[in-house]
Design an enzyme around this catalytic site. Structure first.
Site, PDB file in Angstrom:
ATOM      1  N   TRP A  82      -3.529 -11.361  32.935  1.00 54.13           N
ATOM      2  CA  TRP A  82      -2.538 -10.239  32.829  1.00 54.13           C
ATOM      3  C   TRP A  82      -1.267 -10.901  32.391  1.00 54.13           C
ATOM      4  CZ3 TRP A  82       1.094  -8.737  37.473  1.00 54.13           C
ATOM      5  CH2 TRP A  82       1.403  -9.759  38.263  1.00 54.13           C
ATOM      6  N   ASP A  83      -1.087 -12.221  32.342  1.00 52.40           N
ATOM      7  CA  ASP A  83       0.029 -13.007  31.612  1.00 52.40           C
ATOM      8  C   ASP A  83       0.504 -12.116  30.212  1.00 52.40           C
ATOM      9  OD1 ASP A  83      -1.426 -14.378  33.661  1.00 52.40           O
ATOM     10  OD2 ASP A  83      -0.309 -16.265  32.933  1.00 52.40           O
TER      11      ASP A  83
ATOM     12  N   GLU B  10      -1.617 -14.290  45.415  1.00 54.50           N
ATOM     13  CA  GLU B  10      -2.963 -14.886  45.447  1.00 54.50           C
ATOM     14  C   GLU B  10      -3.264 -15.664  46.716  1.00 54.50           C
ATOM     15  OE1 GLU B  10      -3.526 -16.822  41.715  1.00 54.50           O
ATOM     16  OE2 GLU B  10      -4.234 -15.203  40.654  1.00 54.50           O
TER      17      GLU B  10
ATOM     18  N   LYS C  66       2.781 -16.095  47.029  1.00 52.64           N
ATOM     19  CA  LYS C  66       2.897 -17.131  45.958  1.00 52.64           C
ATOM     20  C   LYS C  66       3.665 -16.627  44.869  1.00 52.64           C
ATOM     21  CE  LYS C  66      -0.542 -19.083  42.632  1.00 52.64           C
ATOM     22  NZ  LYS C  66      -2.092 -18.933  42.058  1.00 52.64           N
ATOM     23  N   GLN C  67       3.800 -15.298  44.719  1.00 50.92           N
ATOM     24  CA  GLN C  67       4.779 -14.790  43.741  1.00 50.92           C
ATOM     25  C   GLN C  67       4.840 -13.302  43.888  1.00 50.92           C
ATOM     26  OE1 GLN C  67       0.960 -15.201  40.562  1.00 50.92           O
ATOM     27  NE2 GLN C  67       2.525 -13.783  39.763  1.00 50.92           N
TER      28      GLN C  67
END
Lengths: 718, 718
Positions: free
Chosen positions: B320-321, B459, B571-572
């Site tokens: 998805w980056d 994640e 994580k993000q």
């Protein structure tokens, strides 16, 4: 460790090989050039695990292999292949330091016997060393049919004319634990015991080397059990294998006896007796042996590969061989095994849906070659020695597989009336394959639907338009799916509602299926009664196959790939296959003219080919041709006539052979109102007798006398 | 061959490295421990081919690699990975028998310069051998942006204080022709020429070793061209490469100049000028350089992997980056490249449909990791050192990717109004992803649809129910697909009819999409305004990240996998990511409370993480936090703060950095009625200036002054 003994009593195995030559296969002596083929033919298997009949001590020509169904890893080009496990039955035996090998000293006698009746591989061997010591060995090997996680090896060793030190190294070759790159752990736990001449046992959890003094005339016996589990079976395969091995090693005789009993039960359900033609009798039993060996009613997430569990050819992949050639045998003689085979197709529906989606179609397009997940695993290309990349098109184009799978589902359901299966699995397969065909066939300006760019069963011709077999079976698939939908809607309205909602099948779609079926191009010419095998086939070059009477190579090798593609020579029945499968839908005259037309054009380049010709010829009363084709089918493995038995036995051909006997010569037809026979027995078949299950009833078929119901034969379906 | 010369004229390269420190990256000296990371950062690429900035002569720490986009072969576990091509720029140079190497003799000066402005890698080096001979080398390397099939290397070699025999071996290391196991042939044709000090040229189709007498003060120049073609480009890659190599070798200067011009054009379209903060200026240009280097508008069947073409990490796979982090940059500065990226997602729809079908869903579920075909290529497991098989669940569970792809399609369409794309490709992606979500979300007894057992962007938490980002984006996807369907039906009725018939989308299905969207569980609490990241998140352990202020390792390593899963540490951004992407749909108060809640809980364990925090913090006016996060994002590669730049640059983080500048600090919002800016500039950014395309118009954005339309800037979209 070293053990000393003086006593000299016999330690017999609990059984002996069958004696009737139609119940055994014998390899006398040792023929290096045939060894790989013998290893295939003499394989033992139980549907869970299979093991080739290699020499225990090995030889320069040995290719021992043991496979577990469903356990694949990635091979060349990342194509999955059955994992080759450790050579569990390997033995190194020395007498006074001399290795017991066929290439050392003198072989007084050596034979391997495949005991079809008991499902056992025997070896009888007398070897004399350079000092004149004669040792007699008898070995029994089996893959237990009563406990599928067990492999058994028993060896008796007799010192005929000497006293001396014998030494046995029973270390398997290769790792006993393997992790595949698909994440499966396979564990073999081996347990050995040595019986001294008095029957005293030394049990070892696994030993490297064991030496003992053997007296003249004395017999020692080595038993080895391998308990085998994978992470497909249990979360703790190591523990399961260890415990099971520990539990059974002291009970080997019982395991052997129970295994024999299980085979006896299988034969009671499946033997097909032919009196007056011993080679045929042997060939049929050889086929039934390998078919039965390949099936496992206990695991419906695996199926039977083209070579069963007997060799590396086709990597253990499943083809239409299973659904069309093998399944009918199981439907009528081993319905629980048949159910597992059709359920495998249900479990792999996601892979078939994925393949259809990938190619831009709806529904389910089954893999031409299928492994564990149902993803297409046909190698996409091979590289020729000159570096040219040759595409293999079957994985994309040989789409009749989807109708074949549906047809298999239908035959299973017809044979069993297993309504639970139909509701839970079978109907879904029928609908999703019909849905595929409806999206696959394209409406064209001529007002017909066409299916272009396919490969039919005749793989000599690629990228053809409107293959007769493909279109005929697609038509059948569409009509049958619609029929089953109507049937479910009537008989099982709740199940139908659930299913139709879940799959999104509505009345419009059923209409579409019928519309496509009714308007699908078939290649049928009403004037001649002929199907054109594909568009343009009749314009191809005619080549007289009779001009190649004694050929041993297939026609595509003799003529080259290019020429064969431009010719009418076909690899295997295509129109004739259609006629066989859809027999009742076609008038007698159509069956006959098409067989007469296509029979002389068939090069029998596939092992699946001759049995179908035998079957159809028998039904049409052409017994000479039928007998010749039948023999051709029987010899594919037994005489290695195609030269590729080294890669494993041809399970599909064996299923075809059984069908030729049962549906061809015996003329068994399975109609809605019950089985009928319309036999055309060869003159020398004095009697044909078999039994089969049909819709829950056992039938005894005895020819020439007739057929009688024998329900209930016994309590379960075996 | 050996050539003797006496003259000593200079043979200059046609250009020099940029001097402005915000346009270059310099590595002074040679730091072995940093070498792999330097190789990544100093990569050259043009979207077709990429090559790491390794030392030409190699070293114990060199890991040279050249990759071609879309050319994969099967690696460990049969997971596809970009094929590593021959080390085309390898050179062995000796002077009087002494190899020119950093580890032999004395390095008087050595630097590599990545010239962002001209898209060139420079090397300047003075080396003294044990006999005191000083040789000066200057090397230029580029992957041509004006002719993507060309790699160029030019080296000048000057004998500063000696006369002597120099020898150059320019044989590439590794095969120049490779056949991948996916059937792709890759051919490199290398051509070299040596210019003597007078400019006289010796052209060689490829030489092993060339020796010449160099006089004191003289300069020789070696040019090498590699022409690169694959069977993806042409049926005859060998011929194409040979011909192209032959054609251009005599024209190296021109190729270098044209390449520089192409980069100049790219910078005119994409530079983002920040005055007052040189490190930020350099970081932005470094990011823009690598983003631009990774894109190829000429090939819409490939996309940009997480590490571009600069390293082996993630094997070249696309995440998805690309759609969420990189695409916005291309949408606004390089629309033809953006179009190729979204078309890649259209070409890989069959793979996405296949994945959905395999998992039992309808529509299209894109691969979490995507390579050439769009099949899921996430490694299914890794084996721990103790033999434990650890499943990797992202390939199955990180399903938000499908909404991300749809969102990317939407942003491209919004930016370009490329109606042809929408009709031919974009709408199909939107519909098939919506169809997936409608089948994925399950109606439950609480009257809501739920999406259970997923992994969100965070994640650290697996198999969660109703991930806020996933559900929020799914809802957006469903609503947007329905909106686009209505829009097409109105504006393009013929196209809509064709599309809806082909895909089987009807009014019922559009209603279903809206129904699912409206009744989808979102985790939103109206009282607090908070989204719960997933069901049960609020009950997890609170861990104060401020207690780990100077950590250099990610939190999951510090606390362990088990504990982190039981904690609220993420994580993000997940909820914050949703808030950013769906900014206009959420009230200001909701944006703020969720950011305030989740910001302190984010461990920034992903390279994608800090830029989004910078962006949202900037929009919310928290410039201290924004600046800190922005710096953190900028340093991921430039200071290798995550320790993994050796595997390639972080293209997604670079896209995030650009977004943080453009959409965060500059406050660019792209509304239906046109772009608006709501800037929050850091105090030291005296001026921010950039230009972008929006719906066919060029805009100049200059802050603090404002924005003006500058259409038409030039004739094409560059």
């Amino acid at each position: 460790m070293t053990i000393n003994h003086v006593a000299s009593n016999l330690v017999d195995l609990p059984t002996e090989p069958a004696a009737d030559p139609t119940w055994i296969l014998i390899e006398e002596g040792f023929t290096p050039a045939r060894e790989h083929e013998v290893e295939s033919l003499f394989s033992i298997a139980n549907g869970y695990v299979g093991s080739r009949g290699s020499l225990a001590e090995g030889s320069a020509l040995s290719a021992p292999a043991t496979f577990v169904a469903g356990v694949f890893s990635s091979g060349v080009g990342c194509v999955p292949e059955l994992v080759r496990l450790a050579d569990w039955s390997h033995l190194s035996i020395t007498v006074e330091g001399h290795p017991l090998r066929l290439d050392q000293g003198q072989t007084l006698s050596h034979r391997r016997i495949l005991d079809l009746r008991q499902g056992m591989l025997w070896r009888e061997w007398r070897q004399q060393d350079v000092a004149g010591r004669i040792t007699r060995l008898k070995e029994l090997r089996l893959a237990s049919l009563s406990d599928r996680h067990l492999l058994v090896q028993s060896v008796t060793l007799t010192a005929e004319n000497y006293n001396g030190m014998a030494s046995i190294d029973a270390t398997p070759i290769g790792p006993l634990t393997q992790l595949t790159d698909t994440g499966i752990t396979v564990v073999m736990a081996d347990r050995t015991r040595l019986l001294d001449p008095k029957g005293g046992a030394i049990v070892s959890p696994a030993f490297d080397q064991l030496s003992f003094e053997i007296g003249c005339g004395e017999t020692y016996r080595l038993d080895r059990i391998v308990a085998l589990y994978t992470s497909r079976d249990t979360d703790e395969p190591r523990t399961a294998a260890q415990k099971h091995g520990d539990h059974v090693i002291s009970d080997v005789d019982n395991i052997i006896v129970q295994h024999g009993d299980a085979w006896l039960k299988r034969w009671q359900a499946s033997d097909l007796l032919v009196e007056g033609d011993p080679p045929t009798q042997q060939a049929l039993r050889f086929g039934i042996y390998h078919l039965s060996s390949s099936a496992n009613p206990e695991d419906d997430r695996v199926s039977i590969g083209a070579r069963g569990l007997t060799g590396t050819a086709y990597k253990g992949h499943v083809f239409w061989d299973t659904d069309i050639f093998m399944l009918p045998f199981f439907n009528l003689t081993y319905p629980t095994a048949a159910r597992a085979l059709v359920m495998y197709r249900h479990h792999t529906l996601p892979g078939a849906r994925a393949k259809a989606a990938r190619l831009g179609y709806r529904g389910a397009l089954y893999a031409w070659e299928s492994a564990d997940t149902g993803e297409e695993v046909t190698p996409p290309f091979v590289v020729a020695p000159d570096g040219e990349v040759i595409r293999i098109l079957t994985g994309e184009q040989e789409q009749h597989i989807s109708a074949d799978v549906a047809f298999g589902v239908w035959t299973y359901w017809q044979a069993t009336e297993d309504e639970r299966f139909l509701i839970d699995a079978g109907a879904e397969i029928l609908f999703e394959t019909a849905r595929f065909w409806a999206s696959r066939a394209a409406w064209e300006e001529d007002g017909r639907y066409h299916i272009r760019k396919v490969i039919g069963p005749d793989e000599y011709h690629e990228s053809v338009d409107d293959d007769a077999y493909t279109n005929g079976m697609a038509q059948w698939n569409l009509e049958t799916a619609e029929k089953v939908a109507q049937l479910l809607a009537e008989r099982q309205p709740a199940a139908w509602r659930g299913l139709s909602r879940r799959l999104g099948v509505d009345a419009d779609e059923l209409h579409l299926w019928l519309h496509v079926a009714r308007n699908l191009y078939t290649g049928f010419d009403e004037k001649t009664g002929l199907f054109e095998q594909f568009q343009g086939y009749f314009q191809l070059e005619e080549i007289d196959l009779a001009a190649f009477p004694q050929r041993t190579a297939p026609m595509d090798l003799l003529l080259g790939r290019e020429r064969i593609q431009r010719s009418q020579i076909i690899k295997q029945p295509d129109v004739v296959m259609l006629i066989y499968l859809l027999w009742e839908r076609l008038p007698p005259q159509v069956r006959r003219v098409n067989f007469d037309y296509y029979e002389p054009r068939c090069g029998h380049g596939s092992s699946l080919s001759p049995a179908i010709h035998a079957l159809v010829a028998a039904r049409l009363g052409n017994l000479t041709l039928a007998a010749r084709s039948f023999r051709q089918a029987a010899e594919i493995d037994l005489a290695n006539t195609m030269g590729n038995a080294a890669g494993g036995i041809h399970a599909g051909a064996m299923g075809g052979l059984w069908q030729a006997a049962a549906f061809g010569f015996a003329g068994l037809h399975l109609f809605k109102n019950g089985p009928e026979q319309h036999p055309h027995l060869p003159a020398d078949w004095r009697k044909l007798s078999t039994q089969f299950q049909w819709r829950g009833q056992w039938y005894q078929l005895t020819l020439p006398e007739g057929r009688e119901k024998i329900w209930p034969k016994n309590g379960d379906d075996a």
